[in-house]
Design a protein around this motif. Structure first.
Motif, PDB file in Angstrom:
ATOM      1  N   ILE A 147       0.858  -1.186   0.000  1.00 23.52           N
ATOM      2  CA  ILE A 147       0.000   0.000   0.000  1.00 23.52           C
ATOM      3  C   ILE A 147       0.892   1.233   0.000  1.00 23.52           C
ATOM      4  N   VAL A 148       0.542   2.209  -0.822  1.00 22.77           N
ATOM      5  CA  VAL A 148       1.190   3.514  -0.772  1.00 22.77           C
ATOM      6  C   VAL A 148       0.102   4.563  -0.563  1.00 22.77           C
ATOM      7  N   ASN A 149       0.197   5.275   0.543  1.00 26.99           N
ATOM      8  CA  ASN A 149      -0.722   6.374   0.834  1.00 26.99           C
ATOM      9  C   ASN A 149      -0.114   7.687   0.346  1.00 26.99           C
ATOM     10  N   ILE A 150      -0.911   8.488  -0.329  1.00 22.49           N
ATOM     11  CA  ILE A 150      -0.421   9.790  -0.777  1.00 22.49           C
ATOM     12  C   ILE A 150      -0.738  10.831   0.294  1.00 22.49           C
ATOM     13  N   ASN A 192       3.565   2.192   2.992  1.00 21.83           N
ATOM     14  CA  ASN A 192       4.418   3.379   2.963  1.00 21.83           C
ATOM     15  C   ASN A 192       3.608   4.597   2.550  1.00 21.83           C
ATOM     16  N   SER A 193       4.213   5.757   2.708  1.00 17.54           N
ATOM     17  CA  SER A 193       3.556   7.015   2.380  1.00 17.54           C
ATOM     18  C   SER A 193       4.489   7.878   1.543  1.00 17.54           C
ATOM     19  N   VAL A 194       3.922   8.639   0.629  1.00 18.12           N
ATOM     20  CA  VAL A 194       4.676   9.620  -0.159  1.00 18.12           C
ATOM     21  C   VAL A 194       4.129  11.001   0.163  1.00 18.12           C
ATOM     22  N   GLN A 195       5.032  11.927   0.467  1.00 16.95           N
ATOM     23  CA  GLN A 195       4.659  13.317   0.765  1.00 16.95           C
ATOM     24  C   GLN A 195       5.065  14.221  -0.401  1.00 16.95           C
ATOM     25  N   ALA A 234       8.095   7.704  -7.627  1.00 18.60           N
ATOM     26  CA  ALA A 234       8.345   7.308  -6.243  1.00 18.60           C
ATOM     27  C   ALA A 234       7.351   6.240  -5.807  1.00 18.60           C
ATOM     28  N   VAL A 235       6.092   6.410  -6.186  1.00 21.01           N
ATOM     29  CA  VAL A 235       5.069   5.420  -5.845  1.00 21.01           C
ATOM     30  C   VAL A 235       5.397   4.075  -6.479  1.00 21.01           C
ATOM     31  N   LEU A 239       6.081   0.319  -4.661  1.00 23.78           N
ATOM     32  CA  LEU A 239       5.287  -0.867  -4.953  1.00 23.78           C
ATOM     33  C   LEU A 239       6.115  -1.998  -5.545  1.00 23.78           C
ATOM     34  N   SER A 240       7.346  -1.703  -5.914  1.00 26.05           N
ATOM     35  CA  SER A 240       8.161  -2.688  -6.627  1.00 26.05           C
ATOM     36  C   SER A 240       8.934  -3.591  -5.678  1.00 26.05           C
ATOM     37  N   ASP A 241       9.476  -4.669  -6.224  1.00 27.08           N
ATOM     38  CA  ASP A 241      10.314  -5.572  -5.439  1.00 27.08           C
ATOM     39  C   ASP A 241      11.602  -4.894  -4.972  1.00 27.08           C
ATOM     40  N   GLU A 242      12.008  -3.831  -5.636  1.00 27.78           N
ATOM     41  CA  GLU A 242      13.207  -3.105  -5.208  1.00 27.78           C
ATOM     42  C   GLU A 242      13.020  -2.484  -3.825  1.00 27.78           C
ATOM     43  N   ALA A 243      11.777  -2.280  -3.419  1.00 33.38           N
ATOM     44  CA  ALA A 243      11.477  -1.702  -2.105  1.00 33.38           C
ATOM     45  C   ALA A 243      11.012  -2.780  -1.129  1.00 33.38           C
ATOM     46  N   SER A 244      11.463  -4.019  -1.328  1.00 34.96           N
ATOM     47  CA  SER A 244      10.958  -5.150  -0.540  1.00 34.96           C
ATOM     48  C   SER A 244      11.255  -5.041   0.950  1.00 34.96           C
TER      49      SER A 244
END
Length: 257
Positions: A147-150, A192-195, A234-235, A239-244
């Protein structure tokens, strides 16, 4: 122990709310380029949502559009059900739907505007996360996901004289991000969250100041507003495997603010 990698046979199916324009639309297109099937949630503009879906399909992707008021639990359930029926199990959520109301001093902000902002930005994000987690958590029979929250840089800047109520709602989004990451990390879901900082979207005109993004550039170290595609990148990484191994993070994409 090797890092978790999404099996090649597992189709990424991602719900993006507020995806008919701005950051949401850019994110849907970016994720389509990465092979995601998209559930495009939108509030009012069916034509704009279908345009985004058409661009996804033209690029070789798959998309379905679903109208949704994220502040209503039954509407959120319908969104996820329709996406699942179209493409299979949901693997990701980008909770992007959000509103601010008009710019202005806090004491002059209509209480009904405050309530609606909280309903969409806070309750809506919670409801979308709840449904996504029930789809993805291994405790509910899912295979995990992300999940990515904006959020917004306003969550820490406070936005005095503009929209303190909006800043408060985005601080709540960051708080729920951290809590959900800790609660559901053991069940295979990263949160995670993106600001974003000031980004060139139509949101500024809807707030009452079409030139606001460029005015904010004066106090932004990068000396320019952001582009929706820069937030989408960034989102997509989160969501990718690189950010596992990335969860519970609040990633600021704001040109140095």
């Amino acid at each position: 122990m090797p890092r978790p990698v999404t099996p090649a046979s597992r189709q990424r199916v991602t719900v993006v709310t507020g995806a008919s324009r701005g950051i949401g639309a850019a994110t849907a297109l970016r994720l389509a380029a990465d092979g995601h099937h998209l559930g495009i949630g939108y509030a009012h503009d069916a034509e704009a949502a279908e345009d985004v879906a058409g661009r996804v399909r033209a690029a070789g992707g798959e998309a379905v559009t679903v109208p949704v008021d994220v502040g209503a639990a039954d509407a959120v359930d319908r969104l996820f059900t329709e996406v699942r029926e179209a493409f299979g199990p949901v693997t990701g959520l980008v909770a992007n739907a959000g509103i601010s109301g008009p710019l202005g001093r806090f004491t002059e902000t209509d209480p009904e505007v405050m309530r609606r902002v909280v309903d969409v930005n806070v309750t809506g994000t919670l409801l979308c996360a709840r449904r996504a987690l029930r789809e993805m958590s291994t405790a509910y029979g899912g295979d995990g996901g992300a999940i990515v929250n904006i959020s917004s840089a306003a969550a820490t800047l406070g936005s005095p004289g503009e929209y303190v109520h909006y800043a408060a709602s985005k601080a709540a989004v960051d708080a729920m991000t951290v809590g959900l990451a800790k609660e559901f990390g053991p069940e295979g879901v990263r949160v995670n969250s993106v600001q974003p900082g000031s980004v060139l979207t139509g949101m500024h005109a809807r707030m009452g100041d079409p030139d606001r993004a460029w005015k904010k550039a004066e106090i932004t170290p990068a000396r320019r507003p952001g582009e929706p595609e820069e937030i989408a990148d960034a989102v997509a990484w989160l969501l990718s495997d690189e950010a596992s191994f990335t969860s519970g993070a609040v990633l600021r994409v704001a040109g140095g603010l």
